[in-house]
Design a protein around this motif. Structure first.
Motif, PDB file in Angstrom:
ATOM      1  N   GLY A  92      -0.300  -0.223   1.448  1.00  0.00           N
ATOM      2  CA  GLY A  92       0.931   0.282   2.104  1.00  0.00           C
ATOM      3  C   GLY A  92       0.886  -0.229   3.546  1.00  0.00           C
TER       4      GLY A  92
ATOM      5  N   ALA B 299       2.757  -5.966   4.446  1.00  0.00           N
ATOM      6  CA  ALA B 299       2.877  -6.744   3.294  1.00  0.00           C
ATOM      7  C   ALA B 299       3.431  -6.026   2.150  1.00  0.00           C
TER       8      ALA B 299
ATOM      9  N   SER C 195      -2.319   3.188  -2.324  1.00  0.00           N
ATOM     10  CA  SER C 195      -3.141   3.060  -1.049  1.00  0.00           C
ATOM     11  C   SER C 195      -4.218   3.810  -0.938  1.00  0.00           C
ATOM     12  N   LYS C 196      -5.281   3.412  -0.564  1.00  0.00           N
ATOM     13  CA  LYS C 196      -6.517   4.129  -0.130  1.00  0.00           C
ATOM     14  C   LYS C 196      -6.420   5.314   1.105  1.00  0.00           C
TER      15      LYS C 196
ATOM     16  N   SER D   1      -2.400   2.305   7.566  1.00  0.00           N
ATOM     17  CA  SER D   1      -2.680   0.929   7.280  1.00  0.00           C
ATOM     18  C   SER D   1      -3.271   0.200   8.530  1.00  0.00           C
ATOM     19  N   HIS D   2      -3.969  -0.903   8.217  1.00  0.00           N
ATOM     20  CA  HIS D   2      -4.211  -1.530   9.693  1.00  0.00           C
ATOM     21  C   HIS D   2      -3.136  -2.126  10.540  1.00  0.00           C
ATOM     22  N   THR D   3      -2.178  -2.265   9.939  1.00  0.00           N
ATOM     23  CA  THR D   3      -0.839  -3.022  10.493  1.00  0.00           C
ATOM     24  C   THR D   3      -0.544  -2.092  11.814  1.00  0.00           C
TER      25      THR D   3
ATOM     26  N   GLY E 254       0.386  -7.214  19.980  1.00  0.00           N
ATOM     27  CA  GLY E 254       1.147  -8.052  20.711  1.00  0.00           C
ATOM     28  C   GLY E 254       2.593  -8.509  20.070  1.00  0.00           C
ATOM     29  N   GLY E 255       2.897  -8.703  19.003  1.00  0.00           N
ATOM     30  CA  GLY E 255       4.171  -9.044  18.654  1.00  0.00           C
ATOM     31  C   GLY E 255       4.140 -10.053  17.277  1.00  0.00           C
TER      32      GLY E 255
ATOM     33  N   VAL F 139      -8.300   1.857  -5.678  1.00  0.00           N
ATOM     34  CA  VAL F 139      -8.518   0.912  -6.846  1.00  0.00           C
ATOM     35  C   VAL F 139      -9.898   0.258  -6.886  1.00  0.00           C
TER      36      VAL F 139
ATOM     37  N   ASP G 154     -11.299  -5.497  -0.146  1.00  0.00           N
ATOM     38  CA  ASP G 154     -11.272  -4.772  -1.611  1.00  0.00           C
ATOM     39  C   ASP G 154     -10.392  -5.791  -2.500  1.00  0.00           C
TER      40      ASP G 154
ATOM     41  N   GLU H 160      -2.636 -10.248   4.430  1.00  0.00           N
ATOM     42  CA  GLU H 160      -3.814 -10.692   4.846  1.00  0.00           C
ATOM     43  C   GLU H 160      -4.548 -10.942   3.790  1.00  0.00           C
TER      44      GLU H 160
ATOM     45  N   LEU I 298       1.997 -11.049  11.654  1.00  0.00           N
ATOM     46  CA  LEU I 298       3.017  -9.863  11.042  1.00  0.00           C
ATOM     47  C   LEU I 298       4.226 -10.495  10.478  1.00  0.00           C
TER      48      LEU I 298
HETATM   49  C1  LIG Z   1      -6.162  -4.569  16.224  1.00  0.00           C
HETATM   50  C2  LIG Z   1      -5.144  -5.694  15.284  1.00  0.00           C
HETATM   51  C3  LIG Z   1      -4.197  -6.222  16.124  1.00  0.00           C
HETATM   52  C4  LIG Z   1      -3.272  -7.129  15.656  1.00  0.00           C
HETATM   53  N1  LIG Z   1      -2.315  -7.634  16.357  1.00  0.00           N
HETATM   54  C5  LIG Z   1      -1.507  -8.546  15.752  1.00  0.00           C
HETATM   55  C6  LIG Z   1      -0.299  -8.723  16.245  1.00  0.00           C
HETATM   56  O1  LIG Z   1      -0.131  -8.454  17.391  1.00  0.00           O
HETATM   57  N2  LIG Z   1       0.601  -9.891  15.681  1.00  0.00           N
HETATM   58  C7  LIG Z   1       0.364 -10.392  14.523  1.00  0.00           C
HETATM   59  O2  LIG Z   1       0.860 -11.079  13.918  1.00  0.00           O
HETATM   60  N3  LIG Z   1      -0.965  -9.747  13.795  1.00  0.00           N
HETATM   61  C8  LIG Z   1      -1.830  -9.144  14.342  1.00  0.00           C
HETATM   62  N4  LIG Z   1      -2.800  -8.485  13.781  1.00  0.00           N
HETATM   63  C9  LIG Z   1      -2.998  -9.056  12.148  1.00  0.00           C
HETATM   64  C10 LIG Z   1      -1.878  -8.231  11.402  1.00  0.00           C
HETATM   65  O3  LIG Z   1      -1.737  -6.858  11.997  1.00  0.00           O
HETATM   66  C11 LIG Z   1      -2.625  -8.119  10.127  1.00  0.00           C
HETATM   67  O4  LIG Z   1      -3.142  -9.219   9.498  1.00  0.00           O
HETATM   68  C12 LIG Z   1      -1.422  -7.490   9.240  1.00  0.00           C
HETATM   69  O5  LIG Z   1      -1.044  -6.344   9.761  1.00  0.00           O
HETATM   70  C13 LIG Z   1      -2.152  -7.069   7.690  1.00  0.00           C
HETATM   71  O6  LIG Z   1      -1.096  -6.474   6.933  1.00  0.00           O
HETATM   72  P1  LIG Z   1      -1.415  -5.919   5.508  1.00  0.00           P
HETATM   73  O7  LIG Z   1      -0.036  -5.576   4.932  1.00  0.00           O
HETATM   74  O8  LIG Z   1      -1.658  -7.669   4.763  1.00  0.00           O
HETATM   75  O9  LIG Z   1      -2.686  -5.219   5.288  1.00  0.00           O
HETATM   76  P2  LIG Z   1      -3.005  -3.792   5.972  1.00  0.00           P
HETATM   77  O10 LIG Z   1      -2.124  -3.144   7.171  1.00  0.00           O
HETATM   78  O11 LIG Z   1      -4.503  -3.959   6.315  1.00  0.00           O
HETATM   79  O12 LIG Z   1      -2.917  -2.690   4.788  1.00  0.00           O
HETATM   80  C14 LIG Z   1      -3.774  -2.887   3.749  1.00  0.00           C
HETATM   81  C15 LIG Z   1      -3.401  -1.678   2.823  1.00  0.00           C
HETATM   82  O13 LIG Z   1      -4.097  -1.722   1.427  1.00  0.00           O
HETATM   83  C16 LIG Z   1      -4.648  -0.784   1.211  1.00  0.00           C
HETATM   84  N5  LIG Z   1      -6.047  -0.823   0.209  1.00  0.00           N
HETATM   85  C17 LIG Z   1      -6.955  -1.626   0.745  1.00  0.00           C
HETATM   86  N6  LIG Z   1      -7.884  -1.384  -0.432  1.00  0.00           N
HETATM   87  C18 LIG Z   1      -7.462  -0.762  -1.275  1.00  0.00           C
HETATM   88  C19 LIG Z   1      -7.921  -0.278  -2.109  1.00  0.00           C
HETATM   89  N7  LIG Z   1      -9.372  -0.592  -3.069  1.00  0.00           N
HETATM   90  N8  LIG Z   1      -7.318   0.557  -3.072  1.00  0.00           N
HETATM   91  C20 LIG Z   1      -6.000   0.811  -2.643  1.00  0.00           C
HETATM   92  N9  LIG Z   1      -5.351   0.656  -1.548  1.00  0.00           N
HETATM   93  C21 LIG Z   1      -6.092  -0.173  -0.866  1.00  0.00           C
HETATM   94  C22 LIG Z   1      -4.800   0.310   2.479  1.00  0.00           C
HETATM   95  O14 LIG Z   1      -4.882   1.428   2.172  1.00  0.00           O
HETATM   96  C23 LIG Z   1      -3.710  -0.326   3.197  1.00  0.00           C
HETATM   97  O15 LIG Z   1      -2.382   0.316   2.862  1.00  0.00           O
HETATM   98  C24 LIG Z   1      -3.614  -7.540  14.201  1.00  0.00           C
HETATM   99  C25 LIG Z   1      -4.821  -7.165  13.598  1.00  0.00           C
HETATM  100  C26 LIG Z   1      -5.612  -6.246  14.267  1.00  0.00           C
HETATM  101  C27 LIG Z   1      -6.734  -5.832  13.413  1.00  0.00           C
END
Ligand SMILES: Cc1cc2nc3c(=O)[nH]c(=O)nc-3n(C[C@H](O)[C@H](O)[C@H](O)COP(=O)(O)OP(=O)(O)OC[C@H]3O[C@@H](n4cnc5c(N)ncnc54)[C@H](O)[C@@H]3O)c2cc1C
Length: 569
Positions: A13, A16, A37-38, A44-46, A51-52, A158, A212, A369, A386
């Motif tokens: 969640g 992405a 979502s876990k 979520s880490h997002t 920064g932007g 999951v 994961d 990611e 992002l």
């Molecule tokens: C501190 C920090 C600052 C950043 N700043 C920037 C920035 O300024 N600009 C930029 O472009 N990028 C930045 N990044 C990178 C960017 O934020 C991430 O690459 C991006 O947000 C990842 O989004 P995502 O949706 O792929 O995953 P995430 O946001 O990490 O979400 C992963 C989701 O998967 C779910 N999940 C995972 N494993 C399981 C499982 N086994 N079962 C069920 N659910 C699961 C989690 O619950 C979560 O909802 C930053 C990263 C960090 C760590």
């Protein structure tokens, strides 16, 4: 075991996952979509991105320049067809998410503000103060609430993918709050599970970033790509690893060594602190090795100096940086330099997909990611990811919706049997285990130690071989785990052990891929192969799980317009 049926299951969640959910329902509104979502999506880490988000929004900029910067940043390992699609669709996504409520910072004349970011030739990173991820995730989350066809399974973990006739047809999840297994079947599954920074000891990544989705796909026979490329961010706080955003350098902050020298002038005479992250992280380590850094309780560090920006600018553009520095190191960047050191930040590698997010396993998609399209190659440019979540989340959601509209109904009976097998596996292996002597925390620390010592910023054959050997031993030790908490509800020890199990798989693919790549490129710096080798390695490595161990295949890099050239900043 309960079985629930949907058309699409989205795991994750973050930016992405939510973007993919919206795209799927815009593409085919009648589909039923489950977001699993876990953690609650807003955790979520997002949410922690500061920064932007990069896109061409100004007249002085061009799609070609954004593509060129991204390809150069990737050290010519990005697939250029994917990069061209990415830069072309990025501006539309930035406008779209503003219409959904993302409050981009604005200039006095009303235009969306842009700031400088590492490796970008011009200012093209749009932002919402220094809490960009929080605002983007909010805008996506609140937009997702309007779709009746979207159901959420929050705090469902999951544990495996379900397949039938060579296609992915659902997932098995552990309901963390309910303390039970659920079989979720669907015509198609999209993985948006984020990165795996937690395989290293010192990272900006939240505790949930344990790879994961990469391990789930890998175990299902889907290749992972470019796993050797791990990004260190040059400016984390010593001790915690908390990120001090690159925006602080984009807004004019600079780095000083212990002698007070602005050392980046030596390493990147033109771009200095705005060179790409791999270049700056290596420069800091080189300064450490030359004895020109400060010594602190958490190891060596350099200074990030923002004092010359003044209090008003810091409060307006970097309020979160001030807040974090005050709270976590007890210093105020208005009057004190900030201690910083390189810290693991981002995985360039991930699940091998094409430009629509489709993986080699029919019915399985991936974006964000966890996926490797790849626009990032050997080194991602800050603020591209992002935007990548938006562009490729949308593409994967739409493509999966089209797939689901055509795909046949899953055979629920046989999938339920597979899910029951998975439940037995987890119960026997972890929940009902009696007696071994190995503790989770010791195994995790051992993994951290060898990943940092062998697969960190600088790598060589001897250390990588040792890392691979220890990881293999860890796998064996894992079979002798001590018994864990038997509680069914909110059993955090169970989720920790499941995550460690995933992480050991991912760590092994990183170390094995790094051992195999006999060159230095982007974030992958080998002291025994110091140069980039375009004659032998214009290739991605695909790593596939087999019972005998990881298997490697080469995949040529797609080059459209930008021929490899020397990379300097
Ligand atoms: C501190 C920090 C600052 C950043 N700043 C920037 C920035 O300024 N600009 C930029 O472009 N990028 C930045 N990044 C990178 C960017 O934020 C991430 O690459 C991006 O947000 C990842 O989004 P995502 O949706 O792929 O995953 P995430 O946001 O990490 O979400 C992963 C989701 O998967 C779910 N999940 C995972 N494993 C399981 C499982 N086994 N079962 C069920 N659910 C699961 C989690 O619950 C979560 O909802 C930053 C990263 C960090 C760590």
């Amino acid at each position: 075991m309960d079985q629930i049926q949907h058309d699409i299951i989205l795991v994750g969640g973050g930016a992405a996952g939510l973007r993919a959910a919206i795209a799927a329902l815009e593409e085919t509104p009648r589909l039923s979509v489950a977001l699993v979502s876990k953690v609650y999506p807003m955790r979520s880490h997002t949410v922690s991105a500061e920064g932007g988000s990069a896109a061409v929004v100004r007249d002085y900029d061009s799609l070609e320049l954004h593509a060129r910067d991204t390809v150069k940043g990737s050290d010519f390992l990005a697939d250029q067809d994917a990069v061209e699609a990415f830069v072309a669709e990025a501006p539309g996504e930035i406008v779209q998410i503003e219409h959904w409520g993302c409050p981009w910072s604005r200039d006095p004349d009303g235009r969306v503000s842009v700031r400088a970011f590492g490796g970008m030739s011009v200012k093209r990173t749009v932002y919402a103060s220094d809490k960009t991820g929080f605002h983007m995730l909010h805008a996506l989350f609140q937009t997702s609430l309007k779709y009746d066809q979207l159901t959420r399974d929050d705090e469902f973990f999951v544990t495996s993918l379900l397949g039938e006739d060579g296609a992915c047809r659902g997932v098995v999840a552990w309901d963390i709050r309910g303390g039970r297994f659920i079989c979720l079947v669907a015509r198609t599954v999209i993985l948006c599970t984020g990165g795996a920074g937690r395989i290293f000891p010192f990272t900006t990544n939240g505790a949930i970033k344990t790879g994961d989705g990469m391990a789930l796909a890998y175990r299902a026979g889907v290749p992972l790509k470019d796993m050797e490329f791990v990004q260190y961010h040059p400016t984390g706080l010593p001790g915690t690893g908390i990120l001090i955003t690159e925006a602080s350098r984009g807004e004019g902050g600079y780095l000083l060594n212990a002698k007070g020298d602005r050392f980046m002038s030596e390493y990147a005479p033109n771009k200095k602190e705005l060179a790409a992250r791999d270049v700056i992280s290596r420069a800091i380590v080189d300064e450490m090795q030359a004895g020109r850094t400060f010594d602190g309780p958490y190891g060596n560090y350099v200074h990030l100096d923002l004092r010359h920006l003044g209090e008003a600018a810091i409060n307006k553009k970097l309020p979160f940086v001030r807040e974090l520095t005050r709270n976590y190191v007890g210093l105020d960047p208005v009057v004190d330099p900030i201690p910083v050191r390189p810290v693991v930040h981002y995985m360039m590698g991930g699940v091998h997909t094409d430009m629509s997010g489709s993986t080699p396993l029919s019915g399985l998609y991936a974006a964000g990611e966890v996926a490797c399209v790849t626009i990032n190659g050997a080194n991602r440019l800050g603020s591209n990811s992002l935007t990548e979540c938006l562009v490729f989340g949308a593409r994967a959601g739409a493509a999966a919706a089209r797939y689901a509209a055509e795909a046949s109904q899953p055979r629920t009976e046989s999938l339920l049997q597979l899910a029951a097998q998975e439940e037995r596996r987890v119960r026997e292996k972890f929940l009902e285990r009696k007696g071994g002597k190995e503790r989770i925390v010791d195994l995790r620390e051992e993994m951290h130690r060898v990943m940092e010592s062998g697969a960190g910023i600088y790598r060589n054959e001897t250390d990588l071989k040792e890392t691979c050997r220890v990881l293999r031993d860890l796998r064996e030790k894992f079979d002798h785990l001590a018994s864990i908490d038997k509680e069914q509800v909110f059993n955090t020890e169970l989720t920790a052990v499941l995550e460690l199990d995933f992480m050991i798989d991912v760590a092994e693919t990183v170390a094995q891929s790094a051992l195999r790549r006999h060159e230095s490129r982007g974030s992958h710096a080998r002291t025994d192969y110091k140069e980039r080798d375009d004659s032998r390695h214009p290739n991605h490595f695909l790593v596939t799980h087999t019972p005998e161990g990881p298997r490697f295949d080469d995949l040529p890099v797609c080059i459209t317009r930008f021929q490899p050239e020397k990379r300097s900043y």
